[in-house]
Design an enzyme around this catalytic site. Sequence first.
Site, PDB file in Angstrom:
ATOM      1  CG  ASN A 152      -2.414  44.443  69.637  1.00 47.67           C
ATOM      2  OD1 ASN A 152      -3.406  43.733  69.460  1.00 47.67           O
ATOM      3  ND2 ASN A 152      -1.189  43.930  69.791  1.00 47.67           N
ATOM      4  CD1 TRP A 153      -8.107  47.393  71.895  1.00 47.33           C
ATOM      5  CD2 TRP A 153     -10.068  46.762  71.016  1.00 47.33           C
ATOM      6  NE1 TRP A 153      -8.903  48.505  71.813  1.00 47.33           N
ATOM      7  CE2 TRP A 153     -10.117  48.153  71.284  1.00 47.33           C
ATOM      8  CE3 TRP A 153     -11.194  46.153  70.459  1.00 47.33           C
ATOM      9  CZ2 TRP A 153     -11.238  48.935  71.011  1.00 47.33           C
ATOM     10  CZ3 TRP A 153     -12.314  46.933  70.193  1.00 47.33           C
ATOM     11  CH2 TRP A 153     -12.341  48.300  70.468  1.00 47.33           C
ATOM     12  CE  LYS A 154      -0.756  43.243  73.392  1.00 46.95           C
ATOM     13  NZ  LYS A 154       0.389  43.124  74.264  1.00 46.95           N
TER      14      LYS A 154
ATOM     15  N   GLY B  41       3.558  45.315  78.374  1.00 45.33           N
ATOM     16  CA  GLY B  41       2.743  44.955  79.541  1.00 45.33           C
ATOM     17  C   GLY B  41       3.489  44.983  80.870  1.00 45.33           C
TER      18      GLY B  41
ATOM     19  N   GLY C 246      -1.240  48.609  73.727  1.00 39.50           N
ATOM     20  CA  GLY C 246      -1.958  47.407  74.142  1.00 39.50           C
ATOM     21  C   GLY C 246      -2.905  47.709  75.300  1.00 39.50           C
TER      22      GLY C 246
ATOM     23  CG  HIS D 291       2.404  41.633  68.730  1.00 38.91           C
ATOM     24  ND1 HIS D 291       2.700  40.979  69.908  1.00 38.91           N
ATOM     25  CD2 HIS D 291       2.097  42.907  69.071  1.00 38.91           C
ATOM     26  CE1 HIS D 291       2.564  41.840  70.922  1.00 38.91           C
ATOM     27  NE2 HIS D 291       2.202  43.016  70.433  1.00 38.91           N
TER      28      HIS D 291
ATOM     29  CD  GLU E 206       1.280  39.770  73.129  1.00 41.78           C
ATOM     30  OE1 GLU E 206       0.199  39.741  72.532  1.00 41.78           O
ATOM     31  OE2 GLU E 206       1.564  40.647  73.966  1.00 41.78           O
TER      32      GLU E 206
ATOM     33  CB  SER F 271       4.661  50.084  79.293  1.00 43.89           C
ATOM     34  OG  SER F 271       4.731  48.721  79.675  1.00 43.89           O
TER      35      SER F 271
ATOM     36  CD  GLU G 223       4.420  46.442  69.969  1.00 38.81           C
ATOM     37  OE1 GLU G 223       3.603  47.195  70.495  1.00 38.81           O
ATOM     38  OE2 GLU G 223       4.176  45.254  69.716  1.00 38.81           O
TER      39      GLU G 223
HETATM   40  P1  13P Z   1       1.176  47.195  76.216  1.00 44.38           P
HETATM   41  O1  13P Z   1       0.791  48.592  75.758  1.00 44.38           O
HETATM   42  O2  13P Z   1       0.113  46.533  77.034  1.00 44.38           O
HETATM   43  O3  13P Z   1       2.523  47.177  76.851  1.00 44.38           O
HETATM   44  O4  13P Z   1       1.283  46.301  74.887  1.00 44.38           O
HETATM   45  C1  13P Z   1       2.029  46.777  73.822  1.00 44.38           C
HETATM   46  C2  13P Z   1       1.766  45.907  72.650  1.00 44.38           C
HETATM   47  O5  13P Z   1       2.107  44.730  72.647  1.00 44.38           O
HETATM   48  C3  13P Z   1       1.056  46.506  71.515  1.00 44.38           C
HETATM   49  O6  13P Z   1       1.129  45.707  70.393  1.00 44.38           O
END
Ligand code: 13P
Length: 249
Positions: A8-10, A170, A229, A94, A96, A208, A164
């Site tokens: 997931n490149w956000k 993160g 992520g 997600h 976010e 993470s 998640e």
């Molecule tokens: P991180 O791997 O940066 O913790 O993010 C996880 C995430 O939100 C994947 O959708």
Amino acid sequence: MSLRLIANWKLNGSIEFNNQWAEDFFKNFSSKNSKSIGIAPVSIYIGHLKKVIGDCGIEIGAQNICDKEFGERTGEISASMIKDMGCKFSLIGHSERRTFFHESNKIISQKLNQANNNSLIPILCIGETAEENKRNKTYDVLESQINEALRDLNQLSSIIIAYEPVWAIGSGKIPSPEEINSIHKMIKDVVQSRFPKIGLKSVLYGGSVNSDNASSLFVLEHIDGALVGGASLNGKEFAQIANILSELR
Ligand code: 13P
């Protein structure tokens, strides 16, 4: 073969990023099986990324789709458009999106319906906050996120659930692998007992994940893979996680 490792490149990426990422990934990816890998870039880069990675078996998907098919939704992208671009899946719900865009379980349910109507595999993201975790509410929160998202959908030909924990995203912190494994078992039990007609393909863990902790997760029975992520933004690091997954699964 179900998707088992998704990047997931956000809100990250560019044309140059796609080129560099692909070069780094393919230099370091040592398995022959790329069929279980997916990448969710920012939607505007889907077409370019598809050209860059070519016909290697990696699936491209979206980070989000609209809950409506067409019409007055300025700035949105529908499931049929994502399908039209040759995508196979979309992340849905997600944390976010739940936090910053106020997505409710009802909206998430409508998005799942859109994905299903357009033969996109939905990756439903669920997870508890730090506060809920501290109050031992994790199981209750996950169960109600699943129930509310799936309640109005009698049948989904396929779905993947990504667990998640919000506090693990993160942050460099993750629950113990054993804890994640039992939560995934609970998720599978809830879906199978309440929604036996829904085809649950796999339960992925996100939060993470990196090449240092991946093997401790992928050895466990109910951790089918990961949604990654930050560590997925580096092609070499993501290839190392993919190599670990293909060795252990
Ligand atoms: P991180 O791997 O940066 O913790 O993010 C996880 C995430 O939100 C994947 O959708």
